[in-house]
Design a protein around this motif. Structure first.
Motif, PDB file in Angstrom:
ATOM      1  N   ILE A 240     112.530  28.007  78.564  1.00 56.59           N
ATOM      2  CA  ILE A 240     112.619  29.121  79.513  1.00 56.59           C
ATOM      3  C   ILE A 240     113.617  30.134  78.953  1.00 56.59           C
ATOM      4  CG2 ILE A 240     113.233  29.823  81.852  1.00 56.59           C
ATOM      5  CD1 ILE A 240     112.441  27.043  82.794  1.00 56.59           C
ATOM      6  N   ASP A 241     113.088  31.179  78.347  1.00 57.58           N
ATOM      7  CA  ASP A 241     113.895  32.262  77.773  1.00 57.58           C
ATOM      8  C   ASP A 241     113.517  33.531  78.535  1.00 57.58           C
ATOM      9  OD1 ASP A 241     115.316  34.065  76.300  1.00 57.58           O
ATOM     10  OD2 ASP A 241     114.409  33.568  74.371  1.00 57.58           O
ATOM     11  N   ILE A 242     114.330  33.887  79.513  1.00 52.64           N
ATOM     12  CA  ILE A 242     113.998  34.991  80.413  1.00 52.64           C
ATOM     13  C   ILE A 242     115.083  36.066  80.363  1.00 52.64           C
ATOM     14  CG2 ILE A 242     112.530  33.682  81.981  1.00 52.64           C
ATOM     15  CD1 ILE A 242     114.933  33.232  83.779  1.00 52.64           C
ATOM     16  N   GLU A 243     114.639  37.297  80.548  1.00 49.97           N
ATOM     17  CA  GLU A 243     115.535  38.446  80.551  1.00 49.97           C
ATOM     18  C   GLU A 243     115.385  39.179  81.880  1.00 49.97           C
ATOM     19  OE1 GLU A 243     117.624  39.480  78.024  1.00 49.97           O
ATOM     20  OE2 GLU A 243     117.096  37.687  76.871  1.00 49.97           O
ATOM     21  N   ASP A 244     116.441  39.168  82.673  1.00 48.16           N
ATOM     22  CA  ASP A 244     116.487  39.921  83.927  1.00 48.16           C
ATOM     23  C   ASP A 244     115.394  39.475  84.901  1.00 48.16           C
ATOM     24  OD1 ASP A 244     117.453  41.718  85.742  1.00 48.16           O
ATOM     25  OD2 ASP A 244     116.432  43.460  84.876  1.00 48.16           O
ATOM     26  N   LEU A 245     115.329  38.175  85.148  1.00 47.81           N
ATOM     27  CA  LEU A 245     114.469  37.639  86.203  1.00 47.81           C
ATOM     28  C   LEU A 245     115.326  37.511  87.457  1.00 47.81           C
ATOM     29  CD1 LEU A 245     111.750  36.427  87.124  1.00 47.81           C
ATOM     30  CD2 LEU A 245     112.653  34.178  86.454  1.00 47.81           C
ATOM     31  N   ASP A 246     115.121  38.417  88.393  1.00 48.95           N
ATOM     32  CA  ASP A 246     115.939  38.443  89.609  1.00 48.95           C
ATOM     33  C   ASP A 246     117.425  38.541  89.252  1.00 48.95           C
ATOM     34  OD1 ASP A 246     116.088  38.600  92.332  1.00 48.95           O
ATOM     35  OD2 ASP A 246     115.811  36.463  92.711  1.00 48.95           O
ATOM     36  N   ASP A 247     117.731  39.418  88.238  1.00 53.39           N
ATOM     37  CA  ASP A 247     119.095  39.676  87.752  1.00 53.39           C
ATOM     38  C   ASP A 247     119.720  38.479  87.037  1.00 53.39           C
ATOM     39  OD1 ASP A 247     119.039  42.286  88.822  1.00 53.39           O
ATOM     40  OD2 ASP A 247     119.679  41.522  90.780  1.00 53.39           O
ATOM     41  N   ILE A 248     118.893  37.590  86.503  1.00 55.56           N
ATOM     42  CA  ILE A 248     119.401  36.435  85.762  1.00 55.56           C
ATOM     43  C   ILE A 248     118.842  36.451  84.337  1.00 55.56           C
ATOM     44  CG2 ILE A 248     119.120  33.917  85.538  1.00 55.56           C
ATOM     45  CD1 ILE A 248     121.374  34.617  87.328  1.00 55.56           C
ATOM     46  N   TYR A 249     119.711  36.088  83.392  1.00 57.49           N
ATOM     47  CA  TYR A 249     119.328  35.913  81.993  1.00 57.49           C
ATOM     48  C   TYR A 249     119.564  34.451  81.632  1.00 57.49           C
ATOM     49  CZ  TYR A 249     119.649  41.014  81.920  1.00 57.49           C
ATOM     50  OH  TYR A 249     119.480  42.353  82.195  1.00 57.49           O
ATOM     51  N   ALA A 250     118.612  33.851  80.952  1.00 54.87           N
ATOM     52  CA  ALA A 250     118.752  32.432  80.615  1.00 54.87           C
ATOM     53  C   ALA A 250     117.968  32.111  79.357  1.00 54.87           C
ATOM     54  CB  ALA A 250     118.261  31.548  81.765  1.00 54.87           C
ATOM     55  N   ASP A 251     118.511  31.175  78.596  1.00 56.64           N
ATOM     56  CA  ASP A 251     117.830  30.634  77.424  1.00 56.64           C
ATOM     57  C   ASP A 251     118.040  29.121  77.473  1.00 56.64           C
ATOM     58  OD1 ASP A 251     116.650  30.044  75.056  1.00 56.64           O
ATOM     59  OD2 ASP A 251     118.013  31.200  73.797  1.00 56.64           O
ATOM     60  N   LEU A 252     117.103  28.421  78.096  1.00 63.37           N
ATOM     61  CA  LEU A 252     117.239  26.991  78.343  1.00 63.37           C
ATOM     62  C   LEU A 252     116.049  26.238  77.761  1.00 63.37           C
ATOM     63  CD1 LEU A 252     118.295  27.254  82.094  1.00 63.37           C
ATOM     64  CD2 LEU A 252     119.779  26.461  80.243  1.00 63.37           C
ATOM     65  N   SER A 253     116.302  25.044  77.265  1.00 61.37           N
ATOM     66  CA  SER A 253     115.224  24.200  76.756  1.00 61.37           C
ATOM     67  C   SER A 253     115.395  22.785  77.279  1.00 61.37           C
ATOM     68  CB  SER A 253     115.201  24.197  75.222  1.00 61.37           C
ATOM     69  OG  SER A 253     116.397  23.647  74.694  1.00 61.37           O
ATOM     70  N   TYR A 254     114.271  22.151  77.571  1.00 61.98           N
ATOM     71  CA  TYR A 254     114.240  20.777  78.070  1.00 61.98           C
ATOM     72  C   TYR A 254     113.190  20.010  77.264  1.00 61.98           C
ATOM     73  CZ  TYR A 254     116.349  22.994  82.205  1.00 61.98           C
ATOM     74  OH  TYR A 254     117.141  23.720  83.061  1.00 61.98           O
ATOM     75  N   ASP A 255     113.536  18.817  76.823  1.00 60.14           N
ATOM     76  CA  ASP A 255     112.539  18.015  76.132  1.00 60.14           C
ATOM     77  C   ASP A 255     112.879  16.538  76.280  1.00 60.14           C
ATOM     78  OD1 ASP A 255     114.676  18.829  73.977  1.00 60.14           O
ATOM     79  OD2 ASP A 255     113.717  17.020  73.218  1.00 60.14           O
ATOM     80  N   GLY A 256     111.846  15.699  76.133  1.00 57.00           N
ATOM     81  CA  GLY A 256     112.056  14.260  76.227  1.00 57.00           C
ATOM     82  C   GLY A 256     110.766  13.535  76.560  1.00 57.00           C
ATOM     83  N   VAL A 257     110.840  12.220  76.541  1.00 57.13           N
ATOM     84  CA  VAL A 257     109.669  11.390  76.819  1.00 57.13           C
ATOM     85  C   VAL A 257     109.491  11.240  78.331  1.00 57.13           C
ATOM     86  CG1 VAL A 257     109.858  10.137  74.645  1.00 57.13           C
ATOM     87  CG2 VAL A 257     111.031   9.265  76.674  1.00 57.13           C
ATOM     88  N   PHE A 258     108.247  10.991  78.736  1.00 52.55           N
ATOM     89  CA  PHE A 258     107.954  10.748  80.141  1.00 52.55           C
ATOM     90  C   PHE A 258     106.956   9.611  80.271  1.00 52.55           C
ATOM     91  CE2 PHE A 258     104.633  13.813  78.969  1.00 52.55           C
ATOM     92  CZ  PHE A 258     103.500  13.250  79.552  1.00 52.55           C
ATOM     93  N   ALA A 259     106.943   9.007  81.442  1.00 53.87           N
ATOM     94  CA  ALA A 259     105.952   7.988  81.799  1.00 53.87           C
ATOM     95  C   ALA A 259     105.420   8.335  83.176  1.00 53.87           C
ATOM     96  CB  ALA A 259     106.558   6.592  81.792  1.00 53.87           C
ATOM     97  N   GLY A 260     104.128   8.085  83.392  1.00 59.45           N
ATOM     98  CA  GLY A 260     103.557   8.489  84.653  1.00 59.45           C
ATOM     99  C   GLY A 260     102.366   7.642  85.063  1.00 59.45           C
ATOM    100  N   LEU A 261     101.920   7.892  86.270  1.00 60.83           N
ATOM    101  CA  LEU A 261     100.761   7.219  86.849  1.00 60.83           C
ATOM    102  C   LEU A 261      99.877   8.272  87.496  1.00 60.83           C
ATOM    103  CD1 LEU A 261      99.275   4.591  87.773  1.00 60.83           C
ATOM    104  CD2 LEU A 261     100.641   4.732  89.872  1.00 60.83           C
ATOM    105  N   GLU A 262      98.564   8.213  87.182  1.00 62.44           N
ATOM    106  CA  GLU A 262      97.610   9.133  87.774  1.00 62.44           C
ATOM    107  C   GLU A 262      96.535   8.347  88.536  1.00 62.44           C
ATOM    108  OE1 GLU A 262      95.852  12.848  85.793  1.00 62.44           O
ATOM    109  OE2 GLU A 262      94.209  11.382  85.617  1.00 62.44           O
ATOM    110  N   ILE A 263      96.165   8.866  89.705  1.00 61.69           N
ATOM    111  CA  ILE A 263      95.100   8.283  90.524  1.00 61.69           C
ATOM    112  C   ILE A 263      93.972   9.302  90.650  1.00 61.69           C
ATOM    113  CG2 ILE A 263      94.487   7.326  92.773  1.00 61.69           C
ATOM    114  CD1 ILE A 263      97.405   6.537  93.136  1.00 61.69           C
TER     115      ILE A 263
END
Length: 253
Positions: free
Chosen positions: A228-251
């Protein structure tokens, strides 16, 4: 009476076919994932003032529901809710201004990111069979959250709340391996426009351990990467990254 018995017998014989046809005409998918997230980056209220925070690894969650049908020209729908939370403590390497307060260099600053996203995805199945499927569509990603900082020594703190919708392209590709219950998929939403860059990518291996006329249940293990690299979204600037493994269940109903 004989006609009634014959009618009842016919209904019982046709019930499995009716269930199968209903599944072909309308399918509902619901899933939940636990995501072991490593976070990095920073935020600010100015275009040049982002501070780099030491954000901790945290478990985030994702919940989704998808509706697929056979109505021509009408897109399928998927809604996906994801938490993007993290916090940490950083020794500032430069002065940082936030919510009317100025924090000097070398200040030990507590930071907290309390953020989530809701995706409304409209997509078409361009190709779909037992071995391969390909989906293409658009995604309106609604992001809202609060950034919070606090001087660990003086207790001076500040917060900023923001929200906004980001339009994105969406695609998904899936391969199935016959007679094994195994599949693999890659799914993503992405936007790169002016100074904004937002992407949400994941890939996983799945195993279907229950397959019946009533429902299917599938386990997922994969990797997800969100930027999420955003410029002036509702007066906010951010450069954030998230990563990693996940496990899940689908029906699948």
């Amino acid at each position: 009476m004989k006609k009634c018995r014959l009618a009842a017998t016919a209904i019982l014989c046709l019930a499995p076919l009716a269930n199968a046809n209903a599944d072909t005409l309308l399918g509902i998918y619901a899933g939940a994932q636990g995501w072991n997230t490593s976070a990095a980056g920073g935020f600010s209220e100015t275009s040049t003032g982002n501070a780099a925070f030491n954000l901790d690894t945290q478990t985030n969650t994702s919940l989704y529901v998808a509706l697929e049908h056979m109505v021509p020209l009408v897109p399928n729908v998927k809604v996906n809710y994801t938490t993007l939370d993290s916090d940490g403590v950083t020794d500032l390497n430069a002065a940082f201004e936030f919510d009317g307060n100025v924090y000097s260099e070398n200040t030990a600053l507590l930071s907290n990111v309390d953020m989530d996203s809701t995706d409304l995805i409209l997509y078409y199945e361009l190709f779909d069979n037992d071995l391969f499927s390909f989906d293409l569509g658009i995604n309106g990603k609604y992001i809202e959250g609060t950034f919070f900082v606090e001087d660990t020594e003086t207790g001076t703190n500040g917060a900023a709340t923001f929200k906004g919708i980001i339009p994105m392209a969406y695609s998904r590709i899936m391969f199935s391996f016959p007679f094994t219950g195994l599949s693999a998929y890659a799914e993503g939403s992405y936007l790169s426009f002016d100074d904004h860059k937002v992407q949400d990518l994941q890939a996983a291996v799945t195993y279907s351990f229950i397959e019946s006329l009533a429902l299917d249940m599938t386990l997922q293990v994969g990797y997800r990467d969100v930027t999420i690299d955003i410029e002036d979204l509702d007066d906010i600037y951010a450069d954030l990254s998230y990563d990693g493994v996940f496990a899940g269940l689908e029906i699948h109903f």
